[in-house]
Design a protein around this motif. Structure first.
Motif, PDB file in Angstrom:
ATOM      1  N   THR A   2      -1.160  12.523  -1.317  1.00 53.95           N
ATOM      2  CA  THR A   2      -1.291  10.996  -1.352  1.00 53.95           C
ATOM      3  C   THR A   2      -2.821  10.801  -1.061  1.00 53.95           C
ATOM      4  OG1 THR A   2       1.021  10.950  -0.615  1.00 53.95           O
ATOM      5  CG2 THR A   2      -0.385   8.923  -0.377  1.00 53.95           C
ATOM      6  N   ILE A   3      -3.228   9.829  -1.753  1.00 53.68           N
ATOM      7  CA  ILE A   3      -4.744   9.289  -1.651  1.00 53.68           C
ATOM      8  C   ILE A   3      -4.599   7.976  -0.502  1.00 53.68           C
ATOM      9  CG2 ILE A   3      -6.656   8.255  -2.770  1.00 53.68           C
ATOM     10  CD1 ILE A   3      -5.692   9.957  -4.920  1.00 53.68           C
ATOM     11  N   ASN A   4      -5.061   8.060   0.523  1.00 53.20           N
ATOM     12  CA  ASN A   4      -5.090   6.880   1.501  1.00 53.20           C
ATOM     13  C   ASN A   4      -6.157   6.088   1.175  1.00 53.20           C
ATOM     14  OD1 ASN A   4      -2.521   7.626   2.693  1.00 53.20           O
ATOM     15  ND2 ASN A   4      -3.782   9.352   3.817  1.00 53.20           N
ATOM     16  N   VAL A   5      -6.015   4.802   1.139  1.00 55.01           N
ATOM     17  CA  VAL A   5      -7.017   3.881   1.154  1.00 55.01           C
ATOM     18  C   VAL A   5      -6.829   2.454   2.039  1.00 55.01           C
ATOM     19  CG1 VAL A   5      -8.261   2.170  -0.531  1.00 55.01           C
ATOM     20  CG2 VAL A   5      -7.488   4.409  -1.494  1.00 55.01           C
ATOM     21  N   LEU A   6      -7.753   2.469   2.809  1.00 56.43           N
ATOM     22  CA  LEU A   6      -7.782   1.418   3.787  1.00 56.43           C
ATOM     23  C   LEU A   6      -8.837   0.494   3.671  1.00 56.43           C
ATOM     24  CD1 LEU A   6      -6.263   0.464   6.468  1.00 56.43           C
ATOM     25  CD2 LEU A   6      -7.842   1.660   7.744  1.00 56.43           C
ATOM     26  N   PHE A   7      -8.593  -1.022   3.585  1.00 50.48           N
ATOM     27  CA  PHE A   7      -9.285  -1.815   3.182  1.00 50.48           C
ATOM     28  C   PHE A   7      -9.646  -2.651   4.476  1.00 50.48           C
ATOM     29  CE2 PHE A   7      -7.600  -1.561  -0.996  1.00 50.48           C
ATOM     30  CZ  PHE A   7      -8.848  -1.206  -1.733  1.00 50.48           C
ATOM     31  N   GLU A  20      -6.234  -5.269  -0.596  1.00 53.61           N
ATOM     32  CA  GLU A  20      -4.967  -4.510  -0.387  1.00 53.61           C
ATOM     33  C   GLU A  20      -4.054  -4.887  -1.782  1.00 53.61           C
ATOM     34  OE1 GLU A  20      -0.982  -3.519   2.332  1.00 53.61           O
ATOM     35  OE2 GLU A  20      -2.865  -4.729   3.089  1.00 53.61           O
ATOM     36  N   ALA A  21      -3.546  -5.806  -1.610  1.00 56.68           N
ATOM     37  CA  ALA A  21      -2.808  -6.532  -2.718  1.00 56.68           C
ATOM     38  C   ALA A  21      -3.383  -6.300  -4.197  1.00 56.68           C
ATOM     39  CB  ALA A  21      -2.712  -7.880  -2.618  1.00 56.68           C
ATOM     40  N   ILE A  22      -4.613  -6.568  -4.238  1.00 60.37           N
ATOM     41  CA  ILE A  22      -4.998  -6.390  -5.674  1.00 60.37           C
ATOM     42  C   ILE A  22      -4.994  -4.832  -5.974  1.00 60.37           C
ATOM     43  CG2 ILE A  22      -7.214  -6.583  -7.099  1.00 60.37           C
ATOM     44  CD1 ILE A  22      -8.043  -9.178  -5.450  1.00 60.37           C
ATOM     45  N   PHE A  23      -5.429  -4.050  -5.102  1.00 54.37           N
ATOM     46  CA  PHE A  23      -5.712  -2.663  -5.470  1.00 54.37           C
ATOM     47  C   PHE A  23      -4.093  -2.097  -5.608  1.00 54.37           C
ATOM     48  CE2 PHE A  23      -6.434   1.743  -4.494  1.00 54.37           C
ATOM     49  CZ  PHE A  23      -7.405   2.100  -5.079  1.00 54.37           C
ATOM     50  N   GLN A  24      -3.450  -2.577  -4.897  1.00 54.15           N
ATOM     51  CA  GLN A  24      -2.059  -1.808  -5.332  1.00 54.15           C
ATOM     52  C   GLN A  24      -1.480  -2.318  -6.497  1.00 54.15           C
ATOM     53  OE1 GLN A  24      -0.015  -0.169  -2.474  1.00 54.15           O
ATOM     54  NE2 GLN A  24       0.721   0.550  -4.595  1.00 54.15           N
ATOM     55  N   ASP A  34       2.920   6.599  -6.731  1.00 51.30           N
ATOM     56  CA  ASP A  34       3.380   7.665  -5.876  1.00 51.30           C
ATOM     57  C   ASP A  34       2.121   8.430  -5.605  1.00 51.30           C
ATOM     58  OD1 ASP A  34       2.949   8.441  -8.784  1.00 51.30           O
ATOM     59  OD2 ASP A  34       4.312  10.000  -8.384  1.00 51.30           O
ATOM     60  N   LYS A  35       0.926   8.030  -5.886  1.00 47.30           N
ATOM     61  CA  LYS A  35      -0.191   8.688  -5.543  1.00 47.30           C
ATOM     62  C   LYS A  35      -0.934   8.176  -4.646  1.00 47.30           C
ATOM     63  CE  LYS A  35      -0.054  11.882  -9.317  1.00 47.30           C
ATOM     64  NZ  LYS A  35       0.582  13.240  -8.990  1.00 47.30           N
ATOM     65  N   THR A 148     -13.554   5.055  -9.656  1.00 42.04           N
ATOM     66  CA  THR A 148     -14.042   6.093  -8.980  1.00 42.04           C
ATOM     67  C   THR A 148     -13.120   7.205  -8.327  1.00 42.04           C
ATOM     68  OG1 THR A 148     -15.927   4.550  -8.366  1.00 42.04           O
ATOM     69  CG2 THR A 148     -15.696   6.372  -7.138  1.00 42.04           C
ATOM     70  N   ILE A 149     -12.140   6.646  -7.816  1.00 36.16           N
ATOM     71  CA  ILE A 149     -11.163   7.502  -7.415  1.00 36.16           C
ATOM     72  C   ILE A 149     -10.461   8.474  -8.321  1.00 36.16           C
ATOM     73  CG2 ILE A 149      -9.112   7.689  -5.938  1.00 36.16           C
ATOM     74  CD1 ILE A 149     -10.084   5.226  -4.286  1.00 36.16           C
TER      75      ILE A 149
END
Length: 155
Positions: A2-7, A20-24, A34-35, A148-149
């Motif tokens: 799992t790739i964690n992204v914290l804004f 968070e909402a846009i990226f999700q 699921d990634k 990028t990710i």
């Protein structure tokens, strides 16, 4: 994996929940739900437990993006994993994190991933109500971040 992204922004009611909402939504549209684990937090505690700012909720609703999160303050546990993408909205947020937690090897400012602006900081719309402009910047940055990710993680 799992790739964690914290804004991260100041109070976690305007910019970081928007990101968070846009990226999700971008992650979901790419079929990568699921990634990823996507979240947001603030450097300050003023708004802990509150819904996102009405301006953020309005612009997200206008764009058809769901968001029901509540504000929270960033913790040492959030910063503990060196693989987590810590994505700040401006230099002040970055400085606050560095002061509080030290250097994080995977900390970036969101607009470093932008393709359509020369801005380096996402301005805080809390007092200016520039939510439409902030939305455009955040969306651009989130699109570049996901690109990028995906390259870095082979997705």
């Amino acid at each position: 994996m799992t790739i964690n992204v914290l804004f991260v922004c100041l109070g976690n009611i305007c910019r970081s929940p928007m990101a968070e909402a846009i990226f999700q939504q971008l992650v979901d549209e790419a079929g990568l739900t699921d990634k990823f684990q996507v979240d947001s937090a603030g450097t300050g505690s003023w708004h802990v437990g509150e819904k996102a700012h009405p301006g953020t909720r309005r612009i997200l609703a206008e764009q058809g993006i769901a968001y029901n999160g509540r504000s929270r303050q960033i913790t040492a546990q959030d910063m503990a994993d060196p693989q987590t993408y810590i994505v700040t909205m401006d230099q002040s947020n970055s400085n606050n994190l560095h002061r509080q937690f030290g250097q994080h090897p995977n900390q970036h400012r969101l607009l470093a991933f932008s393709n359509q602006t020369t801005e380096t900081d996402v301005p805080d719309p809390y007092y200016t109500s520039t939510f439409e402009y902030v939305y455009q910047l955040v969306k651009d940055g989130c699109e570049g971040l996901l690109e990028t990710i995906r390259k870095q993680e082979g997705l």
